[in-house]
Write a protein that holds these residues in place. Structure first.
Motif, PDB file in Angstrom:
ATOM      1  N   GLY A  96       0.877  -1.309  -0.031  1.00 19.91           N
ATOM      2  CA  GLY A  96       0.000   0.092  -0.007  1.00 19.91           C
ATOM      3  C   GLY A  96       0.895   1.223  -0.074  1.00 19.91           C
ATOM      4  N   ASP A  97       1.945   1.156   0.783  1.00 20.65           N
ATOM      5  CA  ASP A  97       2.898   2.388   0.760  1.00 20.65           C
ATOM      6  C   ASP A  97       3.596   2.584  -0.580  1.00 20.65           C
ATOM      7  OD1 ASP A  97       4.411   4.492   2.199  1.00 20.65           O
ATOM      8  OD2 ASP A  97       6.062   3.537   1.551  1.00 20.65           O
ATOM      9  N   ALA A 175      -0.511   7.275   2.814  1.00 22.21           N
ATOM     10  CA  ALA A 175       0.123   5.623   2.447  1.00 22.21           C
ATOM     11  C   ALA A 175      -0.482   4.696   3.406  1.00 22.21           C
ATOM     12  CB  ALA A 175       1.534   5.847   2.545  1.00 22.21           C
ATOM     13  N   LEU A 176      -0.651   4.980   4.660  1.00 22.26           N
ATOM     14  CA  LEU A 176      -1.384   3.818   5.593  1.00 22.26           C
ATOM     15  C   LEU A 176      -2.639   3.646   5.060  1.00 22.26           C
ATOM     16  CD1 LEU A 176      -0.171   5.290   9.086  1.00 22.26           C
ATOM     17  CD2 LEU A 176       0.799   3.468   7.840  1.00 22.26           C
ATOM     18  N   VAL A 181      -6.618  -0.231   2.679  1.00 26.51           N
ATOM     19  CA  VAL A 181      -7.581  -0.815   1.619  1.00 26.51           C
ATOM     20  C   VAL A 181      -7.129  -1.651   0.778  1.00 26.51           C
ATOM     21  CG1 VAL A 181      -8.480   0.244  -0.647  1.00 26.51           C
ATOM     22  CG2 VAL A 181      -8.548   1.651   1.601  1.00 26.51           C
ATOM     23  N   GLN A 182      -5.775  -1.696   0.483  1.00 28.24           N
ATOM     24  CA  GLN A 182      -4.934  -2.771  -0.461  1.00 28.24           C
ATOM     25  C   GLN A 182      -5.327  -4.158   0.276  1.00 28.24           C
ATOM     26  OE1 GLN A 182      -1.983  -4.205   0.184  1.00 28.24           O
ATOM     27  NE2 GLN A 182      -2.270  -5.500  -1.664  1.00 28.24           N
ATOM     28  N   ALA A 186      -7.445  -7.477  -0.806  1.00 31.41           N
ATOM     29  CA  ALA A 186      -6.678  -8.643  -1.116  1.00 31.41           C
ATOM     30  C   ALA A 186      -7.090  -9.796  -0.137  1.00 31.41           C
ATOM     31  CB  ALA A 186      -5.164  -8.687  -1.038  1.00 31.41           C
ATOM     32  N   GLY A 187      -7.609  -9.432   0.899  1.00 29.38           N
ATOM     33  CA  GLY A 187      -8.036 -10.806   1.836  1.00 29.38           C
ATOM     34  C   GLY A 187      -9.511 -10.493   2.101  1.00 29.38           C
ATOM     35  N   ILE A 188     -10.388 -10.188   1.237  1.00 29.70           N
ATOM     36  CA  ILE A 188     -11.869  -9.933   1.419  1.00 29.70           C
ATOM     37  C   ILE A 188     -12.439 -10.903   1.647  1.00 29.70           C
ATOM     38  CG2 ILE A 188     -12.375 -10.273  -1.170  1.00 29.70           C
ATOM     39  CD1 ILE A 188     -13.933  -7.472   1.305  1.00 29.70           C
ATOM     40  N   ARG A 189     -12.173 -12.373   1.196  1.00 28.54           N
ATOM     41  CA  ARG A 189     -12.806 -13.567   1.546  1.00 28.54           C
ATOM     42  C   ARG A 189     -12.490 -13.912   2.896  1.00 28.54           C
ATOM     43  NH1 ARG A 189     -11.403 -17.631  -3.087  1.00 28.54           N
ATOM     44  NH2 ARG A 189      -9.227 -16.613  -2.980  1.00 28.54           N
TER      45      ARG A 189
END
Length: 562
Positions: A96-97, A175-176, A181-182, A186-189
């Motif tokens: 993300g950063d 950036a945090l 969000v990223q 990526a780990g939404i499931r």
């Protein structure tokens, strides 16, 4: 950029002509001028207006266009540099950063080079030209009017460091937010399965609130800086009206000169406020460029071999000579004196408990890291001297990464020139044929981000096909069959051995069925080789390998019975 600056200066020059034309117009009125003379001034003002239209179009196209080109060049260089950095650097970073630096920070740099440079040139030119014209009209009045202006210099130097620090804090906090969000997407499931949506909303709201507060801290300081500048300019206008008016009454200054003088003074209002805005963009742009520059100055610890050193035309034997290795920042050795020779075309099986150093051994062969001590030779040459080493290696990791494109594009990633016939053969060898036939668009089926539409076993087989289609001299399978059943695993291994007889293969596995046909097998524990031999000799030895084999054999028999 040069054309844009020229257009900007022409535009500003035409703007500065307007008060002078008005001065001349007013000064001729007492003499009752003819209609022709009045029309002359009207047409002159019309001509100036046309120049202003053309000039404004020119600087918008050529200055903002140049800032976009600067952004384009920086982004290309940044992406190229990110691709050559090694995994040691990436282990210390957050995705993300990095994304925030490549988007938000780069936008701040573009705004400085576009709007910031535009306003800076505009402000400096107008200030010097307007002050020059005011001096020409009435030098004494100009000196008196500008008496309060030194306060602006004091404000500038007082606030510059504080604003820079606050802008950097804002960029880092952004950036945090990008990182959170990223990570969530990526780990939404996983978030859905653990019902963590509300917790993540709360985290995001807290980060967002902190971001607003940090932005407000910047706004507050500008809430003092900009209004104070406007107030000082207002004081200067007050002095001009008072002293200039008295000069007109006294007859030492014409009414036209008085109007023109105040016109030039009013022209200074935008540049004075513009300097405050440029100051903001500059501090924001410098903080952003500093964060981008941190990536540019980062260097890969793994230096590629010079181009003249040659590539792996024929691999030859692979030899580990007293190889030791510890990960950066760690004191404990992950590999402790590894001594083993793998002859060309042989298969080496590597087994051991989790954390024993199996994957680390594979990463040394891929040259993701360099040894701390000892040597690794391929074909009698130190691995550091082999140019484009990874072109000759096919690698399937424990958790294969697939790109958001079709199955075909994922497979031919390392060899786009592969023919359809070669692709079909590799799909068969990797045990994917039946699966591909069930997909709606076969090999052209899109698989989503990270191959989300595929099962774990399908992902591993696509990754295997991607490695095999390169026709590698060295094949590394790092627990590449963990999501497959034993029958499918055996079938694929037979296919590989039948097709890649000259390929040197390294098979890392927890299941001994994957390595029992290997020419050599090593058992690792705590970074050391504790047993070595082929399957039959290790079983006869009755050691760790034999115990593992008996346990797995018993477990398989129990599965059959159940």
């Amino acid at each position: 950029m040069a054309i844009g600056i020229a257009a900007l200066i022409i535009t500003d020059s035409m703007t500065l002509v307007v008060p002078w034309l008005i001065k001349e117009f007013i000064d001729v009125l007492p003499g009752k001028p003819s209609s022709e003379l009045l029309l002359k001034y009207v047409f002159l003002l019309l001509g100036v207006s046309l120049f202003l239209v053309a000039g404004r179009y020119g600087w918008r196209v050529y200055m903002f266009g140049a800032s976009r080109k600067i952004e384009f060049d920086i982004l290309n260089r940044l992406f190229e540099h990110l691709l050559i950095l090694d995994r040691t650097w990436y282990l210390k970073q957050k995705t993300g950063d990095i994304m925030s630096r490549a988007t938000n920070d780069l936008r701040a740099v573009r705004e400085f080079f576009g709007l910031g440079v535009l306003i800076l040139i505009d402000a400096v030119f107008v200030i010097f030209a307007a002050v020059g014209m005011m001096s020409w009209i009435n030098f004494d009045l100009m000196l008196k009017v500008f008496l309060p202006l030194p306060i602006i210099s004091f404000l500038f130097f007082y606030f510059v460091k504080e604003i820079g620090k606050r802008h950097k804090a804002v960029q880092e906090h952004l950036a945090l937010i990008t990182g959170l969000v990223q990570q969530n997407l990526a780990g939404i499931r996983v978030l859905h399965s653990f019902v963590q949506e509300e917790n993540e909303k709360t985290k995001f709201a807290q980060l967002n609130n902190e971001y607003i507060n940090k932005n407000l801290a910047v706004t507050r300081i500008f809430g003092i800086f900009t209004p104070t500048m406007v107030f000082i300019l207002g004081v200067a206008a007050m002095l001009s009206l008072w002293m200039g008016g008295k000069a007109v009454i006294a007859g030492s200054m014409t009414l036209g000169s008085f109007v023109a003088f105040n016109g030039y003074l009013m022209l200074l209002s935008w540049p004075m406020m513009g300097i405050g805005y440029v100051f903001n963009l500059t501090q924001k742009g410098m903080a952003a460029m500093g964060r981008i520059q941190e990536i540019f100055v980062s260097q890969s610890e793994i230096k590629p071999a010079p181009e003249g050193t040659g590539t792996l035309v024929e691999v030859g034997d692979i030899e580990f000579q007293g190889l030791k290795f510890s990960y950066p920042g760690e004191d404990t050795l992950s590999l402790k004196g590894i001594d083993i020779k793998i002859f060309q075309g042989q298969t080496l099986g590597v087994v051991g408990v989790i954390g024993s150093g199996k994957t680390t051994l594979a990463q040394m062969l891929l040259r993701f890291y360099d040894p701390t001590a000892g040597a690794l030779l391929i074909g009698g040459r130190p691995i550091k001297e082999i140019h484009r080493l990874r072109d000759s290696i096919g690698y399937v990791s424990q958790e294969p990464f697939l790109f958001s494109m079709s199955i075909r594009d994922n497979i031919v990633l390392g060899r786009v020139s592969a023919t359809d016939r070669e692709l079909e053969e590799i799909v068969r060898i990797a045990g994917l044929k039946k699966d591909v036939e069930r997909f709606p668009h076969r090999l052209d089926t899109l698989i989503g981000e990270r191959g989300v539409s595929l099962s774990g076993g399908q992902k591993q087989r696509v990754a295997l096909a991607r490695a095999l289609i390169k026709k590698p001299e060295i094949l590394i399978l790092d627990d590449a069959f963990s999501h497959l059943d034993s029958e499918t695993e055996e079938e694929i291994l037979e296919n590989i051995q039948g097709q890649l007889r000259q390929t040197t293969t390294l098979i890392i596995s927890h299941r001994l069925s994957a390595v029992r046909g290997a020419d050599q097998i090593i058992v690792m524990d705590a970074g050391q080789i504790i047993e070595q031999g082929n399957h039959a000799s290790l079983v006869r030895a009755g050691g760790v390998y034999a115990n593992l084999f008996q346990n797995q054999l018993l477990a398989r028999e129990m599965e059959i019975l159940l």
